[in-house]
Write a protein that holds these residues in place. Structure first.
Motif, short mmCIF file in Angstrom:
data_model
loop_
_atom_site.label_atom_id
_atom_site.label_comp_id
_atom_site.label_asym_id
_atom_site.label_seq_id
_atom_site.Cartn_x
_atom_site.Cartn_y
_atom_site.Cartn_z
N VAL A 37 -37.82 28.57 -26.61
CA VAL A 37 -39.87 28.76 -25.88
C VAL A 37 -39.86 27.67 -24.94
O VAL A 37 -39.69 26.38 -25.81
CB VAL A 37 -41.07 28.86 -26.57
N GLY A 38 -40.40 27.72 -24.11
CA GLY A 38 -40.96 27.01 -23.05
C GLY A 38 -42.13 26.98 -22.26
O GLY A 38 -42.39 28.23 -21.86
N ALA A 39 -42.94 25.81 -21.83
CA ALA A 39 -44.38 26.27 -20.86
C ALA A 39 -44.18 25.22 -20.17
O ALA A 39 -43.87 23.74 -20.70
CB ALA A 39 -45.22 26.23 -21.47
N ALA A 40 -45.13 24.60 -19.58
CA ALA A 40 -45.29 23.11 -18.56
C ALA A 40 -46.86 23.39 -17.94
O ALA A 40 -47.11 24.50 -17.16
CB ALA A 40 -44.07 23.09 -18.01
N VAL A 41 -47.28 21.65 -17.50
CA VAL A 41 -48.06 21.87 -16.93
C VAL A 41 -47.66 21.18 -15.50
O VAL A 41 -46.75 19.81 -15.68
CB VAL A 41 -49.44 21.70 -17.26
N PHE A 42 -48.23 20.85 -14.53
CA PHE A 42 -47.95 20.16 -13.58
C PHE A 42 -49.23 20.42 -12.80
O PHE A 42 -50.12 20.27 -12.38
CB PHE A 42 -46.86 20.83 -12.59
N THR A 43 -48.43 18.57 -11.54
CA THR A 43 -50.21 18.13 -11.20
C THR A 43 -50.43 18.99 -10.63
O THR A 43 -49.63 20.44 -9.50
CB THR A 43 -49.07 17.38 -9.79
N ARG A 44 -51.68 18.97 -9.46
CA ARG A 44 -52.51 19.82 -9.16
C ARG A 44 -52.29 19.66 -7.66
O ARG A 44 -52.95 20.04 -6.16
CB ARG A 44 -54.11 19.39 -8.98
N ASN A 45 -52.52 18.28 -7.27
CA ASN A 45 -51.88 18.22 -5.68
C ASN A 45 -50.81 19.05 -5.07
O ASN A 45 -49.87 20.00 -5.52
CB ASN A 45 -50.91 16.88 -6.00
N ARG A 46 -51.44 19.24 -3.81
CA ARG A 46 -50.65 20.12 -2.92
C ARG A 46 -49.40 19.71 -2.19
O ARG A 46 -49.06 20.75 -1.91
CB ARG A 46 -52.17 20.34 -1.51
N VAL A 47 -49.45 18.26 -2.49
CA VAL A 47 -47.66 18.18 -1.67
C VAL A 47 -47.14 17.55 -2.73
O VAL A 47 -47.54 16.70 -3.35
CB VAL A 47 -47.94 16.56 -0.62
N VAL A 48 -46.31 18.33 -3.40
CA VAL A 48 -45.14 18.05 -4.15
C VAL A 48 -43.72 18.14 -4.57
O VAL A 48 -43.14 18.79 -3.06
CB VAL A 48 -46.07 19.62 -5.43
N GLY A 49 -42.97 17.52 -4.88
CA GLY A 49 -41.83 17.82 -4.92
C GLY A 49 -40.64 18.70 -5.03
O GLY A 49 -41.92 20.21 -5.87
N ALA A 50 -39.78 19.11 -4.02
CA ALA A 50 -38.93 20.08 -4.74
C ALA A 50 -38.50 20.25 -6.28
O ALA A 50 -38.82 21.33 -6.90
CB ALA A 50 -37.01 20.05 -4.39
N PRO A 51 -38.71 19.42 -7.31
CA PRO A 51 -38.43 19.27 -8.84
C PRO A 51 -39.64 20.33 -9.67
O PRO A 51 -39.97 21.19 -10.05
CB PRO A 51 -37.96 18.58 -9.42
#
Lengths: 387, 387
Positions: A37-51
């Motif tokens: 099982v996995g889940a994640a949250v990410f930056t809300r920046n519109r410029v994001v990296g490939a990862p």
């Protein structure tokens, strides 16, 4: 204990040569199950990296077998080539572990705008997979450090199960998380829906309220993996509670290690009409260079604090400027919008922790946002970083 | 020439003892007519000083005979006593000049939260009224300085009429104007409606786009007085044009004198869908401590720039991250969201002025916001200011 505190996980941290210092720079965290099982949250920046682009897709189906992380380069603003490098990294991990590349989260941190040296990175991933160890969490935590002065790890124990975690970040911490990479693990039995909801709740009141310098990064990722290896079924609320405790511990560690800080500042807003209003006012105060510089100077400058409170629009936070109270380290230096106790009563020089409390007298809601003071060392580190 | 450049004005600046340094600290500007047209714009902060509360009422009927200003104390967060002091100051000016107190604008700048020494202030006002001089504009400009290193004045000449002005401010400059006091004068024949509209337009694109450290002050006031002494009737557009030129000159002078700065930074956003979008993106960049510290380090760190651009929400500014171009001092270091020309081509060390241009490729609108770099001297001045 880090990410290998809970059962069902192996981890490694190795030096692949991405950092010119020769320090460890590639980390691998593997979930050996039985659950994936996995889940994640990410930056809300519109410029994001490939990862971030890649990993958003990986977690969308709720299945994650591994997280591979590198320091020494953020792989942001690197175009199709950068995305291909991230994809190739995930495929390499997948080959080594005999899982699907679509179940491998990728995180990168470091300078923006430079391609990663692909061969060095892939060799590092191979070495990391050979070094995987049920006690490797500490080494993984070291390998994701950038300007961090210490690795940040946590292990929250519950009855028969636990939550482990590691994080990196020491500056550029801001809403939308920060230049922060964080991997949390648990051996509890849970599902994607519960893990996702619990993680969002846990980060919202902890990592997302760390605001070191107001700069939102392009790479922030907080992932949680559940192995189910404890055999203990937990409720969403139980998981949320343990994740919140883990994230709060890591958040405080990030603030305490923020680049060049001499004071950790907690801004608590009470008496707000809503929690959102309290957060907005607290963020306005933590964003003020004038307030942060005053704290560096051990000056409980409440005038600068209420001036920042006043910048919050009326439709965001209700208050009467003539009713504002401000306390610094327990001394009410501003009362009813004017002078309160003598500022000389506030002793800031002897304490690294500074607690600013603003009472809006407009309701019962409250919130705390954490930041640091603005110091010469901050300017130095951030003017010299990429040259 | 300052505020006494145009005909029909007298001014003075005297030392009343409000500043411990003994420097001049009380200024008076008097409109001798024949007209007594006045208008002003104020900070949008919800926490404002007694002078702002008072002066908002004064200008509401469009008649202003005089402006009295003091440095050495902002009279903010001083409660009913502070307001009574402002009221008394206006009454004293009115008595001396034989005008109505309701036609006297009051401005104060300095520390927040301290009452002004009323007797010293009133004695200073008396001395200033005795010193009023048709050539006194320069002395008035000196008396409103706080951390300013030089007085800021302007004189914009037109055919048969002119606009004069003085301003103070050197830090805490931000939207909502700044800790900025500015008095503009003109001998043109105009009315309140035109003066008010022209002033709002002039400040919107100049003083309101200076963003030294993102901190909005509690005292900002920009007032314009028209004497009509030239006998030249002007249109709203002619007045607006001259006021804009005067405000632009003063705005640049404020940035150039901002506390502890080593670079003046102009951030121009082009290719925006709307002017508001361009301003929002430019402000996001000028607010970044990381960008500002990089400029101090003479580092054209375009990664930090596009990371800031990315923080602007989609409903505020349209753009595709993969199309962003960034130039620093004419060198396009970021092209199509990725690496462009080598950053080594950018020479920042030899120039105080740094020009960052961001092309959103989303329309035809543009805007410029001005700020400074983040330096050791900024931290020093703002950590030591009130202790």
């Amino acid at each position: 204990m880090s990410v290998t505190g809970p059962r069902g996980f192996r981890a490694a941290g190795v030096a692949a040569g991405l950092k010119s210092s020769g320090d460890p720079d590639v980390a691998l965290v593997v979930n050996d199950g039985p659950l994936a099982v996995g889940a994640a949250v990410f930056t809300r920046n519109r410029v994001v990296g490939a990862p971030v682009l890649w990993s958003r897709q990986v977690v969308s189906d709720g299945v994650v077998h591994a997280v591979v992380l590198n320091s020494g380069g953020a792989n942001v603003a690197t175009g199709p080539q950068g995305f291909a490098d991230t994809h190739r990294t995930a495929e390499h991990v997948a080959d080594l572990l005999d899982v699907s590349a679509g179940d491998v989260v990728v995180c990168s941190t470091g300078l923006i705008g430079e391609l990663l040296p692909r061969d060095l990175l892939l060799d590092g991933v191979s070495a990391a997979s050979r070094a995987l160890d049920p006690d490797g969490g500490g080494r993984a935590a070291r390998a994701i450090m950038t300007t961090d002065s210490v690795p940040k790890t946590v292990h929250v124990r519950r009855e028969g199960w636990s939550v482990g975690g590691m994080a990196k970040g020491a500056g550029m911490l801001a809403p939308g998380l920060a230049t922060m990479l964080c991997v949390l693990t648990t051996d509890a039995v849970t599902d994607h829906a519960d893990a996702d909801a619990a993680l969002r709740h846990a980060t919202r009141t902890t990592l997302d309220r760390v605001d070191s310098d107001g700069c939102m990064s392009t790479s922030d990722t907080v992932a949680v993996l559940a192995s189910g290896a404890s055999g203990v079924q937990v409720t969403r609320l139980e998981l949320q509670d343990a994740l919140t405790e883990a994230c709060a511990t890591l958040a405080r560690a990030l603030v305490a290690d923020a680049e060049g800080a001499s004071h950790d500042i907690a801004v608590t807003v009470v008496g707000a009409e809503t929690e959102d209003a309290a957060v907005a006012v607290a963020r306005a105060v933590t964003r003020s260079n004038l307030v942060k510089a005053a704290v560096f100077g051990n000056d409980p400058n409440w005038g600068r604090i209420i001036a920042q409170v006043g910048t919050v629009p009326e439709d965001v936070a209700a208050f009467d400027p003539a009713q504002l109270d401000v306390s610094v380290n327990g001394v009410q230096v501003c009362r009813a919008g004017g002078r309160g106790e003598p500022r000389e009563l506030v002793d800031m020089a002897a304490h690294r922790d500074v607690h600013i409390e603003v009472d809006l007298h407009a309701g019962d809601a409250s919130a705390t946002v954490w930041t640091n003071d603005l110091t010469h060392a901050y300017v130095h580190e951030n003017s010299a970083y990429s040259t």
